[in-house]
Scaffold this motif. Structure first.
Motif, PDB file in Angstrom:
ATOM      1  N   PRO A  12       0.825  -1.215   0.000  1.00 22.64           N
ATOM      2  CA  PRO A  12       0.000   0.000   0.000  1.00 22.64           C
ATOM      3  C   PRO A  12       0.852   1.254   0.000  1.00 22.64           C
ATOM      4  O   PRO A  12       1.953   1.276   0.528  1.00 22.64           O
ATOM      5  N   THR A  13       0.332   2.294  -0.614  1.00 26.19           N
ATOM      6  CA  THR A  13       1.039   3.567  -0.690  1.00 26.19           C
ATOM      7  C   THR A  13       1.319   4.116   0.705  1.00 26.19           C
ATOM      8  O   THR A  13       0.446   4.129   1.560  1.00 26.19           O
ATOM      9  N   ALA A  14       2.538   4.563   0.919  1.00 27.26           N
ATOM     10  CA  ALA A  14       2.912   5.164   2.200  1.00 27.26           C
ATOM     11  C   ALA A  14       2.739   6.675   2.094  1.00 27.26           C
ATOM     12  O   ALA A  14       3.124   7.290   1.105  1.00 27.26           O
ATOM     13  N   GLY A  15       2.150   7.289   3.137  1.00 33.99           N
ATOM     14  CA  GLY A  15       1.972   8.732   3.132  1.00 33.99           C
ATOM     15  C   GLY A  15       0.831   9.161   2.234  1.00 33.99           C
ATOM     16  O   GLY A  15       0.024   8.366   1.778  1.00 33.99           O
ATOM     17  N   ARG A  16       0.770  10.470   1.997  1.00 36.28           N
ATOM     18  CA  ARG A  16      -0.319  11.023   1.209  1.00 36.28           C
ATOM     19  C   ARG A  16      -0.188  10.581  -0.250  1.00 36.28           C
ATOM     20  O   ARG A  16       0.893  10.663  -0.834  1.00 36.28           O
ATOM     21  N   PRO A  17      -1.276  10.105  -0.860  1.00 38.32           N
ATOM     22  CA  PRO A  17      -1.204   9.651  -2.257  1.00 38.32           C
ATOM     23  C   PRO A  17      -0.948  10.815  -3.211  1.00 38.32           C
ATOM     24  O   PRO A  17      -1.293  11.961  -2.918  1.00 38.32           O
ATOM     25  N   HIS A  18      -0.350  10.509  -4.346  1.00 42.07           N
ATOM     26  CA  HIS A  18      -0.048  11.518  -5.351  1.00 42.07           C
ATOM     27  C   HIS A  18      -1.240  11.759  -6.283  1.00 42.07           C
ATOM     28  O   HIS A  18      -1.216  12.703  -7.075  1.00 42.07           O
ATOM     29  N   ALA A  19      -2.251  10.884  -6.214  1.00 42.23           N
ATOM     30  CA  ALA A  19      -3.457  11.038  -7.028  1.00 42.23           C
ATOM     31  C   ALA A  19      -4.580  10.229  -6.400  1.00 42.23           C
ATOM     32  O   ALA A  19      -4.334   9.207  -5.746  1.00 42.23           O
ATOM     33  N   LEU A  20      -5.808  10.683  -6.593  1.00 39.62           N
ATOM     34  CA  LEU A  20      -6.996   9.971  -6.114  1.00 39.62           C
ATOM     35  C   LEU A  20      -7.800   9.551  -7.339  1.00 39.62           C
ATOM     36  O   LEU A  20      -8.248  10.384  -8.125  1.00 39.62           O
ATOM     37  N   LEU A  21      -7.962   8.244  -7.494  1.00 34.98           N
ATOM     38  CA  LEU A  21      -8.656   7.665  -8.641  1.00 34.98           C
ATOM     39  C   LEU A  21      -9.979   7.086  -8.150  1.00 34.98           C
ATOM     40  O   LEU A  21     -10.000   6.219  -7.280  1.00 34.98           O
ATOM     41  N   LEU A  22     -11.078   7.563  -8.705  1.00 33.48           N
ATOM     42  CA  LEU A  22     -12.392   7.206  -8.187  1.00 33.48           C
ATOM     43  C   LEU A  22     -13.285   6.574  -9.249  1.00 33.48           C
ATOM     44  O   LEU A  22     -13.443   7.101 -10.346  1.00 33.48           O
ATOM     45  N   ASP A  23     -13.861   5.442  -8.893  1.00 35.46           N
ATOM     46  CA  ASP A  23     -14.927   4.843  -9.693  1.00 35.46           C
ATOM     47  C   ASP A  23     -16.182   5.700  -9.488  1.00 35.46           C
ATOM     48  O   ASP A  23     -16.251   6.510  -8.552  1.00 35.46           O
ATOM     49  N   LEU A  24     -17.178   5.518 -10.337  1.00 37.82           N
ATOM     50  CA  LEU A  24     -18.392   6.331 -10.254  1.00 37.82           C
ATOM     51  C   LEU A  24     -19.552   5.585  -9.589  1.00 37.82           C
ATOM     52  O   LEU A  24     -19.895   5.844  -8.441  1.00 37.82           O
ATOM     53  N   ALA A 170       1.463   5.047 -10.859  1.00 38.35           N
ATOM     54  CA  ALA A 170       0.311   4.333 -10.297  1.00 38.35           C
ATOM     55  C   ALA A 170       0.587   3.824  -8.893  1.00 38.35           C
ATOM     56  O   ALA A 170      -0.307   3.790  -8.044  1.00 38.35           O
ATOM     57  N   GLY A 171       1.822   3.469  -8.615  1.00 39.80           N
ATOM     58  CA  GLY A 171       2.169   2.956  -7.298  1.00 39.80           C
ATOM     59  C   GLY A 171       2.032   3.980  -6.184  1.00 39.80           C
ATOM     60  O   GLY A 171       1.994   3.613  -5.009  1.00 39.80           O
ATOM     61  N   CYS A 172       1.937   5.253  -6.549  1.00 37.29           N
ATOM     62  CA  CYS A 172       1.783   6.332  -5.564  1.00 37.29           C
ATOM     63  C   CYS A 172       0.350   6.851  -5.503  1.00 37.29           C
ATOM     64  O   CYS A 172       0.089   7.879  -4.872  1.00 37.29           O
ATOM     65  N   ALA A 173      -0.577   6.145  -6.154  1.00 34.30           N
ATOM     66  CA  ALA A 173      -1.970   6.599  -6.221  1.00 34.30           C
ATOM     67  C   ALA A 173      -2.866   5.789  -5.292  1.00 34.30           C
ATOM     68  O   ALA A 173      -2.522   4.686  -4.855  1.00 34.30           O
ATOM     69  N   LEU A 174      -4.027   6.356  -5.001  1.00 35.27           N
ATOM     70  CA  LEU A 174      -5.069   5.706  -4.209  1.00 35.27           C
ATOM     71  C   LEU A 174      -6.314   5.580  -5.068  1.00 35.27           C
ATOM     72  O   LEU A 174      -6.755   6.559  -5.676  1.00 35.27           O
ATOM     73  N   ALA A 175      -6.876   4.376  -5.147  1.00 34.65           N
ATOM     74  CA  ALA A 175      -8.099   4.146  -5.916  1.00 34.65           C
ATOM     75  C   ALA A 175      -9.198   3.635  -5.000  1.00 34.65           C
ATOM     76  O   ALA A 175      -8.937   2.891  -4.045  1.00 34.65           O
ATOM     77  N   CYS A 176     -10.440   4.016  -5.307  1.00 41.71           N
ATOM     78  CA  CYS A 176     -11.606   3.544  -4.560  1.00 41.71           C
ATOM     79  C   CYS A 176     -12.561   2.870  -5.536  1.00 41.71           C
ATOM     80  O   CYS A 176     -12.912   3.461  -6.563  1.00 41.71           O
ATOM     81  N   GLU A 177     -12.989   1.660  -5.200  1.00 42.22           N
ATOM     82  CA  GLU A 177     -13.830   0.849  -6.071  1.00 42.22           C
ATOM     83  C   GLU A 177     -14.852   0.084  -5.252  1.00 42.22           C
ATOM     84  O   GLU A 177     -14.543  -0.397  -4.158  1.00 42.22           O
ATOM     85  N   THR A 193      -2.518   1.793  -3.515  1.00 42.30           N
ATOM     86  CA  THR A 193      -3.509   1.497  -2.498  1.00 42.30           C
ATOM     87  C   THR A 193      -4.879   1.441  -3.146  1.00 42.30           C
ATOM     88  O   THR A 193      -5.306   2.407  -3.776  1.00 42.30           O
ATOM     89  N   VAL A 194      -5.528   0.315  -2.996  1.00 41.75           N
ATOM     90  CA  VAL A 194      -6.867   0.127  -3.552  1.00 41.75           C
ATOM     91  C   VAL A 194      -7.825  -0.125  -2.396  1.00 41.75           C
ATOM     92  O   VAL A 194      -7.694  -1.114  -1.669  1.00 41.75           O
ATOM     93  N   VAL A 195      -8.766   0.788  -2.212  1.00 39.36           N
ATOM     94  CA  VAL A 195      -9.757   0.686  -1.139  1.00 39.36           C
ATOM     95  C   VAL A 195     -11.070   0.178  -1.734  1.00 39.36           C
ATOM     96  O   VAL A 195     -11.603   0.769  -2.669  1.00 39.36           O
ATOM     97  N   GLY A 196     -11.581  -0.903  -1.172  1.00 34.78           N
ATOM     98  CA  GLY A 196     -12.874  -1.420  -1.574  1.00 34.78           C
ATOM     99  C   GLY A 196     -13.977  -0.755  -0.767  1.00 34.78           C
ATOM    100  O   GLY A 196     -13.887  -0.682   0.459  1.00 34.78           O
ATOM    101  N   VAL A 197     -14.990  -0.255  -1.437  1.00 32.84           N
ATOM    102  CA  VAL A 197     -16.122   0.402  -0.780  1.00 32.84           C
ATOM    103  C   VAL A 197     -17.288  -0.587  -0.789  1.00 32.84           C
ATOM    104  O   VAL A 197     -17.749  -1.001  -1.851  1.00 32.84           O
ATOM    105  N   THR A 198     -17.767  -0.964   0.389  1.00 30.69           N
ATOM    106  CA  THR A 198     -18.709  -2.079   0.503  1.00 30.69           C
ATOM    107  C   THR A 198     -20.170  -1.679   0.306  1.00 30.69           C
ATOM    108  O   THR A 198     -21.057  -2.184   0.982  1.00 30.69           O
ATOM    109  N   THR A 199     -20.421  -0.803  -0.649  1.00 35.97           N
ATOM    110  CA  THR A 199     -21.797  -0.416  -0.952  1.00 35.97           C
ATOM    111  C   THR A 199     -22.510  -1.457  -1.812  1.00 35.97           C
ATOM    112  O   THR A 199     -23.745  -1.522  -1.813  1.00 35.97           O
TER     113      THR A 199
END
Length: 226
Positions: A12-24, A170-177, A193-199
């Motif tokens: 997982p990315t350490a520290g603040r991510p360099h980009a936030l990638l968001l699914d819709l 990409a290794g410095c980014a955070l994605a939410c899916e 860092t890939v965060v799964g959103v349990t919706t």
């Protein structure tokens, strides 16, 4: 946040991510019930069953990709035509609500100067409409829709393209899916860092797909952007 095992060979990315990638759909907006209504109408019109297992095949993916690659009662049909038939049956009289924490996550990223990318299996017209409640699509530095890639999720090309356009590793980014197919795509693209959103799917399903961690919604994301 509940931590899952990092994907093999990836941390997982350490520290603040360099980009936030968001699914819709299902991640930023609670739109899955709207899309499901369209699928239910279309499947009923065709005389085919539409249960939870079938629904899971399409969640997070381009419907025409599923028609092309997964055997089902639709086999032999024209994937593009069937996709447009479903779109025509999606209710048009309501807009989805924002998922809790979605607006705050976008605003926090903007305040911190963290580049934002939307990476969605939806088309640009729907993305523009669905994001109206979140301040509009123009808040994103990069938008990657179904029309920007030849193959959709779980193929990693959408996330790879977003990182390329943002000019970030990409290794410095955070994605939410919210869907396992999206998680697989982000992990395969090398997102740190890939965060799964349990919706839409359970913690277990998203972690098995490779999510490094899971959250019930996006309310915990702003804290990761400080």
């Amino acid at each position: 946040m509940s931590s899952g095992d990092p994907a093999a060979g990836q941390q997982p990315t350490a520290g603040r991510p360099h980009a936030l990638l968001l699914d819709l759909d299902g991640t930023l907006v609670d739109s899955e019930p709207i899309h499901r209504a369209g699928f239910e109408r279309w499947f009923a019109h065709r005389g085919w069953a539409f249960d939870r297992e079938v629904a899971s095949l399409f969640t997070g993916r381009r419907a025409d990709d599923v028609f092309r690659t997964v055997e089902g009662p639709w086999s032999g049909g024209d994937p593009t035509q069937m996709f447009h038939e479903i779109v025509a049956m999606v209710p048009r009289d309501r807009l989805p609500d924002a998922v809790p924490g979605a607006v705050a996550s976008i605003e926090r990223a903007l305040a911190a100067g963290i580049p934002l990318a939307l990476v969605t299996s939806a088309g640009g017209r729907w993305a523009d409409k669905a994001l109206a409640a979140l301040g509009g699509i123009d808040r994103f530095d990069v938008v990657v829709t179904r029309d920007d890639v030849s193959v959709g999720k779980p193929d990693p090309s959408g996330y790879a393209l977003a990182c390329e356009r943002l000019g970030v590793d990409a290794g410095c980014a955070l994605a939410c899916e919210d869907a396992p197919q999206g998680v697989v795509a982000a992990v395969a693209a090398g997102v740190g860092t890939v965060v799964g959103v349990t919706t839409s799917f359970s913690d277990q399903v998203l972690r098995e797909a490779g999510a490094h961690a899971t959250l019930p919604d996006l309310t915990g994301i702003p804290a990761l952007l400080r």
